[in-house]
Design an enzyme around this catalytic site. Structure first.
Site, PDB file in Angstrom:
ATOM      1  N   ASP A 257       0.853  -1.185   0.000  1.00 14.91           N
ATOM      2  CA  ASP A 257       0.000   0.000   0.000  1.00 14.91           C
ATOM      3  C   ASP A 257       0.899   1.249   0.000  1.00 14.91           C
ATOM      4  OD1 ASP A 257      -2.145   1.683  -0.062  1.00 14.91           O
ATOM      5  OD2 ASP A 257      -3.229   0.733   1.575  1.00 14.91           O
TER       6      ASP A 257
HETATM    7  C1  BGC Z   1      -5.160   3.204   0.148  1.00 16.62           C
HETATM    8  C2  BGC Z   1      -5.343   2.115  -0.890  1.00 16.62           C
HETATM    9  C3  BGC Z   1      -5.231   2.678  -2.274  1.00 16.62           C
HETATM   10  C4  BGC Z   1      -3.910   3.419  -2.415  1.00 16.62           C
HETATM   11  C5  BGC Z   1      -3.695   3.994  -3.800  1.00 16.62           C
HETATM   12  C6  BGC Z   1      -3.950   4.070  -0.119  1.00 16.62           C
HETATM   13  O1  BGC Z   1      -3.934   5.189   0.697  1.00 16.62           O
HETATM   14  O2  BGC Z   1      -5.070   2.604   1.418  1.00 16.62           O
HETATM   15  O3  BGC Z   1      -6.584   1.490  -0.703  1.00 16.62           O
HETATM   16  O4  BGC Z   1      -5.330   1.651  -3.206  1.00 16.62           O
HETATM   17  O5  BGC Z   1      -3.886   4.466  -1.470  1.00 16.62           O
HETATM   18  O6  BGC Z   1      -4.536   5.037  -4.062  1.00 16.62           O
END
Ligand code: BGC
Length: 709
Positions: A257
């Protein structure tokens, strides 16, 4: 494409570029060597940013084509970039949030919505969506409940598979299941917080929905931000390498993530970025999103022999194979087309499905004869801070207010000859106390035949980083409710929210209550159809509504205690019932249904065989409707105690007024399994109970009993 031969030709820097993902904002590099913004914060060089193998969040097809062209001109190996985005519940046409879609109990519809979302996103150049999000949730304080289909493992597995099929089948796109693992269990509902879960509970409840996606052939998986039993997921070798790769056989791409790799330092798990890189690559994390541990520190780790080149090659191979699967080596721009992004998105077909999805996912929670409203009404008051907004929800991608339908507009569309007026009543601030707009709303309510009152929370008040400690309506909303209902008791409340709210103190005042969630682009039209009875309600809750925040965590499939509630020295609260305000699986309709006593075809079940339980379901009301018939099972005694009830099947059927239908479920051994003391899924011999019910309040139904021998 001979991927292995290509890897042989690549330098270490080129390999690491494939394993790093940056936000498109980092790629808009001004001429010269100067690097600014997030890229500067990550201490990246211009080349490191420009050569990245994949891109996160960019504007549209035109931007994607431009970036890809520039990249291919400069990339010595001519390896196209892969473009990814969070198309969680729609790209331009926004479907209801996943928590709402769960309430439809309609996996085919979920699959269809995801399929259409993927088709739209491909026109914009997006080839990987960061969905499905399948984290199990038991705490409505957590803002991200809206992204998942709810608290039940079985339903989440079905919905997880449906989303993978929808996103991937026939679309030219890949899905990325997230957030592995157990991110939804954040302690105290505070986002990014600790999770501490026994292996048994993980295996029985939290892990199955990720595994369901893996078994369904999902191409990618994202690790989560949280620590799980002391170790951040992105450095958790047991979780990722041992369970996901070796035990489940996942050979797709794993991405971390956003900045989760370097956050392992903040967790106090790694001393520096070099250690973050080592922990993550050892756990077989392939791509690092928005931090720079790999690019900056893997070279030294290879040099010292702490990381082997084979580990890097294996990660690069997985990623290049995904690019190959998606056809990028033949056509790096496939699907991306600015014209199609206009003409093939937000089509009538997509809008019709979005409307149907919103209709099927709304839940009627209370109705004291107010609904459905008559279409012959002359004056309609639509009141409240959300009535004029298109409630899209977080991760609404390129969904826009201008292209959606608010409830106010939806009612106007349905009743072109009525006078439909709006009064805001109060602001949508979460702790609003200013009631100065209430009088105007009260006056409008008085002058109208009926009132539709929108309450709840703004779509910006749930989602990532939007935890709440209190889940009640603001003081201003409470005042608005009581004044409006006094002025006109012919009022239906429409609740917009991304999580269960605490409604105990206001429920009595509501003549009717509709749970609308965040219903997306066509929400206004869908809700108007429901409120005026053109369409019947059929949604059922997939998350328990607590009576108070103090009951949290509260969920339907809890274990038993030695002291059941309702007696002194028992597992109870002195000041409140232990039951929820609305239970999992609950939801009303404009008609009524009954379920007969169930019957079994055989009271003994041999290993490898099944038993059939069935009941007659009848529409005893006056109009056609759909009902979600639910199968719950309880293992009476086992070597590890089992929950009082667990959902193990459901069927959504439609019955005309007066119609009856026999609904049967086959119960097999696998449905009786749990993670046993032998560290595997096993069903133990003994007695089981099964209910066929219309909600998880199975106490209201008679069970059947059978024995596994
Ligand atoms: C979130 C994810 C997301 C990623 C990319 C993160 O802050 O937890 O769910 O896919 O950002 O946008």
């Amino acid at each position: 494409m001979d991927v292995k031969a290509l890897i042989k030709k690549m330098s270490l820097e080129q390999k690491l570029a494939q394993l790093s993902q940056f936000n498109a904002v980092c790629l808009h590099l001004d001429a010269g060597d100067e690097v600014t913004g997030p890229a500067k914060e990550l201490s990246l060089t211009r080349d490191q940013v420009a050569s990245t193998g994949s891109v996160l969040n960019f504007r549209d097809a035109t931007a994607m084509i431009e970036l890809q062209k520039e990249h291919l001109e400069n990339d010595p190996n001519k390896i196209p970039q892969l473009f990814m985005m969070d198309v969680v519940h729609g790209y331009k046409t926004i479907y209801p949030i996943p928590l709402a879609m769960g309430c439809s109990f309609d996996t085919a519809l979920m699959e269809k919505c995801c399929n259409m979302a993927a088709k739209e996103m491909v026109t914009g150049g997006v080839r990987v969506t960061f969905g499905p999000m399948v984290d199990l949730v038991r705490d409505p304080r957590w803002g991200r409940c809206m992204e998942t289909t709810g608290e039940d493992t079985y339903l989440n597995c079905e919905m997880s598979k449906a989303q993978v099929r929808g996103f991937q089948n026939g679309t030219g796109a890949s899905a990325c299941v997230k957030h592995y693992a157990a991110y939804g269990q954040a302690e105290a509902g505070r986002d990014y917080n600790t999770t501490d879960i026994s292996e048994r509970t993980l295996r029985d409840y939290y892990l199955p929905a990720y595994k369901a996606a893996v078994d369904e052939g999902v191409d990618m998986l994202m690790t989560s931000f949280n620590i799980l039993n002391g170790i951040p997921s992105s450095g958790n070798k047991w979780l990722v390498k041992d369970v996901l790769r070796d035990e489940w056989g996942f050979d797709g791409v794993i991405i971390s993530d956003y900045a989760a790799l370097e956050e392992m330092m903040m967790h106090g798990y790694c001393a520096d970025k070099k250690e973050c890189a080592k922990r993550a690559i050892d756990a077989t994390i392939d791509v690092e999103m928005m931090s720079s541990c790999y690019v900056q520190h893997i070279p030294a780790l290879i040099e010292s022999g702490e990381v082997k080149m084979e580990q890097i090659d294996a990660a690069v191979e997985r990623f290049l194979k995904l690019k190959e699967k998606l056809g990028l080596f033949e056509d790096a721009f496939a699907g991306a087309d600015a014209e199609k992004e206009e003409s093939e998105c937000l089509t009538e077909e997509y809008r019709a499905i979005a409307k149907k999805a919103a209709e099927k996912s709304a839940v009627l929670l209370k109705n004291e004869g107010v609904l459905p409203f008559k279409k012959s009404v002359k004056k309609v008051a639509v009141i409240g801070p959300y009535a004029n907004l298109v409630m899209l929800g977080e991760w609404a991608c390129h969904g826009r207010q201008e292209t959606g339908v608010s409830l106010l507009q939806g009612v106007k569309n349905l009743l072109p000859n009525a006078k439909v007026e709006w009064a805001q009543g109060c602001s949508h601030a979460v702790n609003e106390t200013d009631c100065s707009m209430v009088a105007e709303a009260e006056e409008l309510a008085k002058q109208s035949d009926i009132v539709i009152l929108t309450l709840g929370e703004h779509f910006n008040q749930s989602g990532e980083g939007r935890s709440r400690a209190e889940l009640r309506l603001s003081q201003a909303q409470k005042t608005l409710l009581s004044k409006v209902v006094q002025a006109n008791p012919n009022t239906a409340v429409v609740l917009y929210n991304g999580r269960p709210l605490v409604l105990t103190e206001v429920l009595d005042q509501m003549p009717a209550l509709v749970e609308a969630w965040q219903p997306g682009t066509e929400g206004g039209n869908a809700l108007a159809s429901l409120l005026f009875g053109e369409v019947n309600f059929s949604g059922k809750l997939t998350m328990t509504f607590p009576r108070s925040e103090g009951q949290i965590p509260i969920y339907y499939n809890n274990y038993r205690t030695g002291r059941p509630p309702f007696q002194a020295y028992s597992s109870w609260y002195q000041d409140m019932s232990t039951t929820p305000l609305f239970e999992f699986g609950y939801g009303l309709s404009y008609t009524q249904f009954s379920v007969s006593e169930p019957s079994l075809d055989c009271e003994q079940m041999s290993r490898g065989k099944s038993v059939k339980v069935q009941a007659e379901v009848e529409n005893t009301g006056a109009r056609e409707g759909e009902i979600v018939v639910q199968l719950y099972i309880c293992d009476e005694h086992a070597s590890l105690t089992r929950p009082m009830k667990e959902l193990k099947g459901y069927q959504k059927i439609s019955l005309k007024a007066g119609e009856k239908q026999t609904v049967a479920f086959e119960i097999n051994e696998q449905m009786l399994e749990f993670w046993s003391e032998n560290n595997k899924f096993e069903a133990e011999s003994g007695y089981f109970k099964a209910w066929i019910a219309m909600s998880s309040a199975v106490e209201k139904y008679k069970p059947v009993r059978f024995k596994l021998v």
